[in-house]
Design a protein around this motif. Structure first.
Motif, PDB file in Angstrom:
ATOM      1  N   ASP A 267      74.121 -12.120  36.395  1.00 11.23           N
ATOM      2  CA  ASP A 267      74.680 -10.967  37.094  1.00 11.23           C
ATOM      3  C   ASP A 267      73.800  -9.771  36.758  1.00 11.23           C
ATOM      4  OD1 ASP A 267      76.923 -12.004  38.440  1.00 11.23           O
ATOM      5  OD2 ASP A 267      78.062 -12.051  36.583  1.00 11.23           O
TER       6      ASP A 267
ATOM      7  N   ARG B 196      75.195 -11.232  41.967  1.00  4.83           N
ATOM      8  CA  ARG B 196      75.143 -12.541  41.302  1.00  4.83           C
ATOM      9  C   ARG B 196      73.974 -13.329  41.888  1.00  4.83           C
ATOM     10  NH1 ARG B 196      80.241 -15.624  39.154  1.00  4.83           N
ATOM     11  NH2 ARG B 196      79.849 -13.905  37.717  1.00  4.83           N
TER      12      ARG B 196
ATOM     13  N   CYS C 263      72.984  -5.645  37.482  1.00  2.00           N
ATOM     14  CA  CYS C 263      73.634  -4.422  37.951  1.00  2.00           C
ATOM     15  C   CYS C 263      72.582  -3.388  38.318  1.00  2.00           C
ATOM     16  CB  CYS C 263      74.570  -3.868  36.883  1.00  2.00           C
ATOM     17  SG  CYS C 263      75.986  -4.935  36.557  1.00  2.00           S
TER      18      CYS C 263
ATOM     19  N   GLN D 255      80.987  -5.790  43.476  1.00  2.00           N
ATOM     20  CA  GLN D 255      79.997  -6.869  43.572  1.00  2.00           C
ATOM     21  C   GLN D 255      79.553  -7.032  45.013  1.00  2.00           C
ATOM     22  OE1 GLN D 255      80.695 -10.501  41.350  1.00  2.00           O
ATOM     23  NE2 GLN D 255      79.848 -11.729  42.994  1.00  2.00           N
TER      24      GLN D 255
ATOM     25  N   ARG E  50      86.019 -11.241  45.367  1.00  2.00           N
ATOM     26  CA  ARG E  50      85.013 -10.800  44.403  1.00  2.00           C
ATOM     27  C   ARG E  50      85.444  -9.468  43.805  1.00  2.00           C
ATOM     28  NH1 ARG E  50      81.279 -12.816  48.463  1.00  2.00           N
ATOM     29  NH2 ARG E  50      80.073 -14.564  47.627  1.00  2.00           N
TER      30      ARG E  50
ATOM     31  N   ASN F  53      82.408  -3.702  35.427  1.00  2.00           N
ATOM     32  CA  ASN F  53      83.242  -4.675  36.137  1.00  2.00           C
ATOM     33  C   ASN F  53      83.986  -5.509  35.100  1.00  2.00           C
ATOM     34  OD1 ASN F  53      81.399  -6.535  35.171  1.00  2.00           O
ATOM     35  ND2 ASN F  53      80.440  -6.936  37.135  1.00  2.00           N
TER      36      ASN F  53
ATOM     37  N   GLU G 258      74.964 -13.273  47.833  1.00  2.00           N
ATOM     38  CA  GLU G 258      74.399 -13.770  46.585  1.00  2.00           C
ATOM     39  C   GLU G 258      73.008 -14.335  46.860  1.00  2.00           C
ATOM     40  OE1 GLU G 258      78.523 -15.142  44.364  1.00  2.00           O
ATOM     41  OE2 GLU G 258      77.316 -16.665  45.392  1.00  2.00           O
TER      42      GLU G 258
ATOM     43  N   SER H 258      76.413  -1.357  41.137  1.00  2.00           N
ATOM     44  CA  SER H 258      76.834  -2.494  41.942  1.00  2.00           C
ATOM     45  C   SER H 258      76.206  -3.734  41.327  1.00  2.00           C
ATOM     46  CB  SER H 258      76.370  -2.333  43.397  1.00  2.00           C
ATOM     47  OG  SER H 258      76.947  -1.186  43.976  1.00  2.00           O
ATOM     48  N   CYS H 259      76.942  -4.835  41.359  1.00  2.00           N
ATOM     49  CA  CYS H 259      76.478  -6.051  40.690  1.00  2.00           C
ATOM     50  C   CYS H 259      76.137  -7.141  41.697  1.00  2.00           C
ATOM     51  CB  CYS H 259      77.546  -6.567  39.722  1.00  2.00           C
ATOM     52  SG  CYS H 259      77.814  -5.443  38.336  1.00  2.00           S
TER      53      CYS H 259
END
Length: 355
Positions: free
Chosen positions: A266, A253, A268, A335, A331, A201, A339, A250-251
């Motif tokens: 963050d 936060r 992943c 992501q 975003r 990313n 969150e 995929s990340c």
């Protein structure tokens, strides 16, 4: 293929559609680094019409299928004419090496699927079974690896490593030491030269150093030769290779709220953005990320209030709310729209919304 007596009436079987699965065999297991490290089974399915394809299933999916079938067809749960003797599924294992557990389950699961697909025709037509063995779009996008259990025992595969053109390869030099947390992240020492594989990313890259591959923050390195634009996963620069699903990250936060300040991370994972992780998996992951045991998981509702997560139902509600409100927040494309806010379990002051 020989089917047991309980299925035959042959005429019934002959009238089944060609896309009905008739055999399923585990070809391999693959390690996945999701919110927890787990193994999934690569299964070759053959249909009545002789077509073959691969599907990818976790043990928990077998378990969910079996529970649903028991509620529907077992004589104990649903006495009546439409009942049958279901095969036995190997039970859950809570301790031990995950790879060894997955390997040991292969013959048992093969036997389970063989007996399952030998049930009466009216069971084979059930959507529960058909959807379990159906090749989804995500299944079709995966690139199989060894498929070692489908190979003839005499076959030998010789791997030839191409000579890398080191001077033209995309690469970077580590400016600071970086200690990777978890198996996905690559630990770096200042001065290391990292050969870049792709962009995860806007902030993270994937690369190789000392024969180890992983992801790392771009802010810790100096780019010597950048990646070509086609290898970027950022919005507007995604690769056109078409088969990213098997290696994409995929990340997520996440925040640790403490009296002395907020720690932002963050992380992943190899998971699809549409996944709904379990509460247990997320709790275990956050304990590892922040190195704190006594924690609580939370999210913010559309009004901005902190909501504590207690179980899988709360996770489902959080994911659902994020779909409704996610379009309002810009975003990165890979992501998660939700969150996590992590707090100390006994700290209830974070829920005080009074001015």
């Amino acid at each position: 293929m020989s089917l047991p007596q309980q299925l035959r009436d042959e005429s019934d079987f002959d009238q089944l559609p060609d896309n009905i699965p008739v055999t399923a065999t585990i070809a391999d297991i693959e390690e996945k680094k999701g919110f927890i490290v787990y193994y999934r089974f690569v299964i070759e399915v053959k249909t009545k019409g002789n077509s073959k394809y691969l599907i990818y299933r976790r043990y928990r999916q077998f378990f969910t299928l079996h529970q649903s079938l028991e509620l529907k067809y077992s004589a104990e749960a649903q006495p009546g004419y439409y009942t049958c003797q279901l095969p036995t599924l190997p039970g859950k294992v809570f301790m031990g090496n995950k790879k060894e557990i997955a390997e040991s389950r292969i013959p048992e699961l093969n036997n389970y699927m063989k007996r399952l697909l030998c049930l009466p025709t009216w069971v084979l037509l059930d959507d529960l079974i058909r959807m379990f063995f159906y090749q989804t779009e995500l299944d079709s996008q995966q690139v199989p690896r060894a498929l070692r259990r489908l190979r003839p025992p005499t076959r030998k595969v010789k791997t030839v490593k191409p000579k890398a053109d080191l001077l033209s390869a995309p690469r970077a030099e580590a400016v600071f030491d970086f200690s990777g947390s978890g198996r996905l992240e690559l630990s770096l020492k200042a001065g290391d030269v990292i050969f870049l594989l792709r962009r995860v990313n806007a902030d993270w890259l994937e690369g190789t150093v000392r024969d180890k591959t992983g992801i790392f923050p771009e802010s810790f390195v100096n780019i010597i030769k950048p990646l070509p634009e086609s290898d970027s996963d950022e919005e507007g620069g995604a690769s056109k290779s078409g088969n990213r699903a098997q290696s994409s990250y995929s990340c997520l936060r996440c925040y640790l709220l403490q009296p002395e300040g907020i720690d932002i991370r963050d992380i992943c994972v190899e998971e699809d953005l549409s996944i709904q992780p379990s509460y247990k998996d997320l709790l275990s992951q956050m304990r590892g990320v922040f190195q704190v045991e006594d924690i609580a998981l939370n999210y913010r509702d559309p009004e901005g209030d902190l909501i504590r997560i207690l179980d899988d139902e709360d996770i489902a509600f959080m994911v659902q709310e994020s779909k409704q409100t996610g379009s309002k927040v810009k975003r990165p494309v890979n992501q998660f729209p939700w969150e996590l806010l992590v707090t100390h379990a006994k700290d209830l002051t974070v829920y005080n919304t009074e001015e």
